[in-house]
Design an enzyme around this catalytic site. Structure first.
Site, PDB file in Angstrom:
ATOM      1  CB  THR A  98      -0.895  -0.004   1.250  1.00 53.79           C
ATOM      2  OG1 THR A  98      -1.708  -1.170   1.195  1.00 53.79           O
ATOM      3  CG2 THR A  98      -1.774   1.223   1.312  1.00 53.79           C
ATOM      4  N   GLY A 120       2.580  -2.747   8.480  1.00 59.83           N
ATOM      5  CA  GLY A 120       2.856  -3.000   9.888  1.00 59.83           C
ATOM      6  C   GLY A 120       4.301  -3.421  10.083  1.00 59.83           C
ATOM      7  CD  GLU A 156      -5.116  -9.155   3.955  1.00 61.53           C
ATOM      8  OE1 GLU A 156      -5.314  -9.559   2.799  1.00 61.53           O
ATOM      9  OE2 GLU A 156      -3.996  -9.106   4.471  1.00 61.53           O
TER      10      GLU A 156
END
Lengths: 621, 661
Positions: free
Chosen positions: A154, A193, A437
């Site tokens: 992303t 993350g 997701e």
């Protein structure tokens, strides 16, 4: 205050001393709770493994979540890293493997509150996208945590629409290297993350350029921090993206690349390869990629999303039999709030939803495992259906769970807003699942693409000469509704089938059938317009639906507490002052509030701010 | 300015400035509002670091510093009009709660309305000068909306002429009052009054809780902060436990009820008067629903015109996400709702002031209806706005989840309003009680007036129950007035159904309470339908007040969208009651989609008209200039985790682990 303390250990799960209102609820259960727990776990063996794991975690002070609600972002992050490192040692010590059942139960017991979850995604992407040599090179390093990886897809400017990603990887034949760049600010990697502070390596997705031609998105392994002192590698700008609604323990990060080079061998090349002379070669079918996505969606539903709804129901329902408010009968004491029809209407359909979705994900796991075996053997027939099913269910279940947890929060009145109820934590956590997701609206539309019958209107428009892309956009609201309705139908159908399979457990089958009926009727009741509009249901039938629905609330009311007890969440994993097994709600709220740091030290705010300012205020008035 | 946003603004069909005047209630009020906002926003004394990066304790300190400053400056500038104070305050605190909220909003006003002259002399000036900082301690751990259940006791001791205050159980601990945890040195405590061995119900007492000067809790008082919450980081919501704590007889607020020195209790004259305050606060919350939703819409709509994603037409550049029908369908009905609630809030405020005049002249006749209406609208608008803010957040994708979007903050600040000042379900049932009462009146031949007067028509409709077809054709899909009629029919049908079901339960069961409980799902539905009707009606009525043709046209489209979207979402009610046919519902669905297209070109101008300063929004995504990506990066760099290039946990945990393995 002493009389409040004599109940002693507030941390323990199952004390003999239980709030009498809760005890009364349990005494009248119509079924054996332990049996239902075993069914939910998929067998008594699993229940026993799970409890063993939970006991080990509970017994280790490093894993305590006691002060979680009082910690800053920095402290939460540090605790998560510490727990992740400690868990690794613990697992070695216990002989638990990362792919064994214990690991998943650790995750549940810790409520996901550990770092390096994306490290697993890093590894599985290498396993799926890397050649055998690449796997041999990288996986042992990752297994040993010599390197810590993240998955950087992303960007600031693009999420679900992958083709729009802007990071570039240009092949330089003279040096046999890829040069990675962030050409503009919107191309910065954003959100991954473990990236902000922890990761040493990343699988980075970038548009591949060879001799000026773009070949689309490809994955590259990139070192982003020094293994010696953890400082950023040359050309790498990396950091944390700042506070979010939750996930304070995760260092979601940004990553900017300026002429960062990696050797040719660092492109993950199972499906496409760049030869030394710059020739681009595709090989094999990358359909298997879908499998990774499907796997992570099934995984997130079963370990992240649906358990949160189960936990929220546990908290709200237990609290609703301990909390008494106002009177139903002037001569009686104040009534338990769960005895109010409006409270039942809020919580019991959610309880039914929790069961419905739990069974749904069990079915998806089965379907996935079957499909996985077939696909590994080269048979891709089940892939489209598997993909549509998981897309639709991901969107449907995360929507339901997010809305549901918020209802639970508000059903607990003022105390639901206290962090100590755990509900703000659960809500802000589950809501993120609507986005990651795959954004839900986009996923529903993917499902809709596969629903031919819903697209009758689309066809009409296309036939009338409207371009297909325009027609699609004009119908998306309708298509979305069709996809939701389809997903809802699948859940109801699966619930009914599950009830049939319980035929050997008469008592359990009876109560689960009630839940199933409630789930189905509530769905009709809440989407009345859809059912009346097409003439499927008449107004009279709708009156019957409403009446049976309301009657069922009263029936399920009697088993509400045993039904949440069957989820068998430990007090530690709930971490809620309102939802503990023993129901000592008020004592715990008071106890926990005392632990708040501001109550343990003399506040400086008065001396530093209030006093001088008010005095100067006084002198001016 | 971002190119997309400029293009959007250039192509608007109306002047946002004129619409801002409509929303403010006149050009002069817009001017004055901006003037006062600027005083606060440009004041160097009131600047501080981005609150998102501060701990709770730091946020509290920042807020208290600003609050004290604010009180000083309000007096310095001579700002005394309630609206102007509100503008100043929300610019100082950017719409967040602050520790003196209860002192200014409850403690001082309660002294004014419920204290005797002698008490005002003793307490008001010190409180005005902040020597006394007070809070209002009503809610307890075990009881909230159900006031009669509160357990704190105040027992009169004629020997010493004192009240003895006690928290007899853990559940009786006062819990939640704002400003109680760390800030206040006094509280108005609500307690069950016992005198001469009898309980006289709930009364208010002025209780000192902390030592003036040292700020230490007084002997017999246990007080502290209740810990972290979902938002409200600036506010020290507190707990208070009293153990045989004595206060003089003169500290009971005795303007209405009194306890004489010998313990004789003197009853108050009327208990309806307290309705006034409740109506006022609930009306204010309706306005707050509008403001919060307006902010969320501003952020989501601006961001949706700056964000480009995916493709609509193969080969063309990525479109603005606001061009996707699904995005419009998420946001435009909310935009319409924000406008609707704004007008409803303004109406409630106006009505409250009008009725206050009547009350002062002894006319209480309109109070029950307004009380019922304010309860229902409080619940209706907070529920809707709460869900709407979340929808806006999710419409911003992943970035909506970051605190930099401002949406998490707007949400957590707003969402408690579903619970405080009367839990929403309980509020809906209060409205239902009034509706059922009115229905019963009509049934016994009396006429009812005000917003419920549609119930008078019910008996007429019953003459021809099957001939609903005549009414179908009556619905004009582009005429708001005609849609008001449709909503009116729905409300009357659902009120009637609930009332009849209640009667049926009553015939079968033992008690009123039981029957009421068995009907409560129907009753809440009826209240919602009633409130929905009121909102559509008030929005429609507003249209004739807007004189500028271009503004009128665009607001009329919003009004239509609000009404038609509501029908499409509750189609079941309209179909089941035979108010609309299948065909009509299909037309409604179609017309909703057409309106999305019609509103699209004006979407940005419509949120610009709300006229929020960037500081009020507190959002990188919602910036007026639309330069979001560079500013997100600048914002993130300030994150506490980025204070050092290598985080200390690397040395503490990661490195040792790598060494061990």
């Amino acid at each position: 205050m002493d009389q409040w303390n004599r109940r002693g250990n507030f941390g323990s799960s199952v004390g003999g001393d239980v709030n009498p209102d809760l005890r009364a609820e349990r005494r009248t259960a119509s079924f054996n709770v332990e049996k239902l727990t075993a069914i939910l776990d998929g067998g008594a063996d699993n229940t026993s493994t799970r409890r063993t794991v939970e006991a080990v975690i509970r017994g280790d002070p490093v894993f305590s979540r006691e002060n979680q609600y009082f910690q800053s972002q920095n402290e939460r992050y540090e605790a998560a890293v510490r727990k992740a490192v400690h868990l690794k040692e613990k697992m070695n010590q216990m002989g638990w493997t990362e792919n064994g059942p214990e690991h998943q139960y650790c995750y549940r017991a810790l409520a996901g509150d550990i770092a390096f979850n994306v490290h697993r995604v890093f590894k599985s992407s290498i396993l799926a996208l890397g050649t055998d040599e690449q796997i041999t090179e990288w996986i042992p390093l990752a297994d040993k945590h010599y390197i810590i990886g993240t998955y950087a897809q992303t960007e600031l400017g693009h999420g679900t629409f992958l083709r729009g990603l802007e990071t570039t990887a240009t092949f330089d034949i003279s040096t046999q290297e890829f040069i990675l760049n962030t050409p503009k600010i919107s191309a910065m990697k954003w959100w991954p993350g473990d990236l902000g502070r922890s990761a040493t390596h990343a699988v980075v997705f970038a548009q591949l350029y060879i001799k000026g031609k773009c070949y689309g998105l490809h994955p590259f392994i990139l070192q982003i921090r020094s293994l010696r002192d953890h400082s950023p590698a040359p050309g790498v700008t990396v950091g944390d993206i700042g506070p979010k609604m939750n996930f304070e323990h995760i260092d979601n990060g940004y990553l900017m690349l300026q002429n960062v080079t990696v050797p040719r061998e660092n492109m993950l090349s199972r499906f496409s390869q760049v030869l030394p002379d710059g020739t681009y070669m595709k090989q094999g079918s990358d359909k298997i990629n879908y499998l990774t996505m499907i796997m992570s969606r099934v995984g997130m539903l079963s370990s992240e999303v649906i358990p949160i709804l189960l936990q929220a129901c546990t908290i709200a329902i237990r609290y609703s039999v301990v909390r008494r408010q106002s009177k139903l009968n002037p001569r009686d004491p104040e009534a338990k709030i769960l005895d109010y029809q409006t409270q039942q209407q809020k919580l019991l359909p959610l309880l039914a939803t929790a069961y419905a979705l739990h069974f749904m994900v069990a079915y998806m796991n089965k379907f996935y495992n079957k499909g996985y075996t077939e696909i590994k053997q080269g048979n891709f027939d089940s892939l489209p259906e598997l993909h549509a099913l998981t897309s639709g269910q991901k969107a449907f279940a995360t929507d339901c769970c997010t809305a549901g947890v918020e209802v639970c929060l508000r059903a607990c009145g003022g105390h639901g807003y206290s962090a100590l109820s755990a509900l703000p934590f659960l809500y802000t956590k589950v809501m993120a699942s609507c986005i990651y997701e795959g954004e839900n609206t986009v996923l529903f539309l993917q499902t809709a693409r596969l629903l031919r019958n819903a697209a009758a209107k689309l066809q009409a428009l296309v036939q009338s000469g409207t371009a297909e892309y325009e027609a699609w956009n004009k119908c998306t609201v309708q298509l979305l509704q069709a996809a939701k309705a389809h997903s809802h139908y699948i859940v109801v159908k699966n619930f009914i089938e599950t009830v049939e399979e319980l035929r050997n457990e008469a008592e359990i089958q009876k109560i689960v059938k009630h839940l199933c009926d409630l789930y189905a009727l509530h769905g009709i009741f809440s989407n009345m317009g859809d059912f009346l509009h097409d003439g499927y249901t008449s107004g009279d039938q709708m009156d019957m639906v409403t009446a049976s629905y309301l009657d069922l609330l009263a029936v399920i009311r009697n088993d509400a507490v045993p039904l949440v007890d069957a989820f068998d969440f430990s007090d530690e994993s709930l971490n809620s002052a309102l939802g503990s097994y023993d129901g000592h709600v008020y004592q715990r709220l008071y106890k926990w509030a005392q632990k708040f740091p501001a109550n343990q030290q003399v506040s400086q705010a008065y001396e530093n701010y209030l006093k001088p300012l008010f005095q100067s205020a006084l002198s001016k008035l | 300015m971002n190119r997309d946003l400029r293009k959007e603004r250039d192509s608007a069909s109306f002047s946002p400035e004129l619409l801002t005047h409509v929303l403010d209630g006149g050009a002069e009020r817009t001017r004055r509002r901006r003037e006062i906002e600027a005083l606060a926003l440009n004041d160097p004394d009131l600047q501080h670091e981005d609150l998102n990066f501060l701990s709770r304790s730091q946020r509290y300190e920042t807020a208290i510093r600003k609050s004290a400053m604010m009180v000083m400056k309000l007096r310095e500038y001579g700002i005394a009009d309630p609206d102007e104070i509100y503008w100043f305050k929300s610019s100082v605190h950017r719409g967040r709660p602050e520790p003196l909220d209860l002192h200014l909003g409850m403690f001082l006003p309660t002294l004014l309305t419920q204290a005797t002259l002698e008490q005002q002399n003793r307490f008001f000036m010190p409180a005005w000068n902040l020597e006394i900082i007070g809070t209002y301690a009503q809610t307890e751990m075990g009881h909230g909306t159900h006031l009669r259940g509160l357990e704190t006791t105040a027992t009169y001791d004629p020997a010493t002429q004192e009240f003895i205050l006690n928290s007899p159980t853990v559940t009786s601990t006062k819990w939640w009052p704002g400003g109680l945890g760390k800030t206040s040195n006094h509280a108005i405590v609500l307690a069950q009054l016992y005198t001469q061995g009898q309980c006289k119900g709930l009364h208010a007492f002025i209780v000192p809780i902390r030592q003036l000067g040292t700020h230490e809790p007084l002997p017999g008082i246990t007080v502290g902060d209740i810990g972290p919450k979902f938002g409200y980081d600036e506010m020290d919501n507190g707990f208070l436990k009293m153990d045989n704590f004595r206060i003089p007889r003169e500290n009971m607020l005795m303007k209405y009820a009194q306890v004489e020195p010998d313990g004789t209790y003197v009853k108050p004259l009327s208990d309806k008067l307290t309705y006034g305050t409740m109506v006022f606060i609930r009306s204010f919350i309706v306005g707050d629903s509008a403001r919060s939703l307006c902010k969320a819409c501003t952020i989501a709509i601006r961001y949706s015109s700056v964000r480009h994603q995916s493709e609509l037409k193969p080969g063309e550049p990525e479109p603005q996400i606001l061009d996707y029908q699904t995005q419009q369908y998420k946001l435009f009905p909310l935009l319409a709702t924000a406008y609707a609630f704004h007008f409803v809030g303004a109406y409630m405020k106006k009505t409250y002031h009008r009725i206050t005049g009547d009350i002062n002249q002894g006319d209480l006749s309109e109070l029950p209806e307004l009380h019922a209406l304010s309860a229902g609208l409080k619940a209706f608008t907070t529920w809707t706005a709460n869900a709407g803010i979340e929808e806006c957040r999710m419409a911003c994708g992943g970035h909506g989840y970051s605190c930099c979007s401002g949406l998490p903050d707007i949400y957590v600040t707003f969402t408690p309003s579903c619970t405080y000042e009367g839990e929403n379900t309980v509020m809906m049932l209060q409205t239902a009680r009034f509706l059922v009462k009115s229905y019963t009146q009509v049934n016994s031949g009396q006429l009812v007036s005000g917003m419920v007067s549609y119930l008078n028509d019910l008996s007429r409709q019953h003459i021809q129950p099957q001939q609903v077809a005549a009414r179908h054709t009556a619905m004009l899909i582009s005429d708001p007035a005609s849609l008001v009629e449709v909503y009116k029919l729905r409300a009357s049908r659902l009120v009637e159904a609930a009332a009849k079901n209640f009667q049926a339960e009553l015939n079968h069961r033992k008690s009123q309470e039981d029957a009421w409980n068995r009907t409560s799902v129907d009753l809440v539905r009826a209240s919602e339908a009633h409130c929905h009707y009121v909102v559509v009606k008030l929005f429609t009525a507003q249209l004739s007040e807007i004189s500028d043709a271009a503004v009128n046209a665009v607001v009329s489209n919003l009004c239509l969208l609000y009404a038609l979207y509501g029908i499409s979402k509750h189609a079941g009610d309209f179909l089941q009651a035979g108010i609309l046919t299948d065909t009509q519902v299909t037309q409604v669905y179609q017309r909703v989609k057409e309106l999305l297209v019609a509103i699209r070109p004006n979407a940005v101008a419509l949120v610009d008209a709300f006229d929020f300063h960037d500081n009020h929004l507190g959002s990188v995504l919602g910036r007026y200039d639309g330069n979001i990506y560079e500013n997100m990066f600048e914002w993130a760099k300030k994150s506490p985790l980025n204070k050092t290039e290598v985080h200390e946990s690397f040395h503490k945990h990661l490195k040792p682990m790598q060494a061990k393995l």
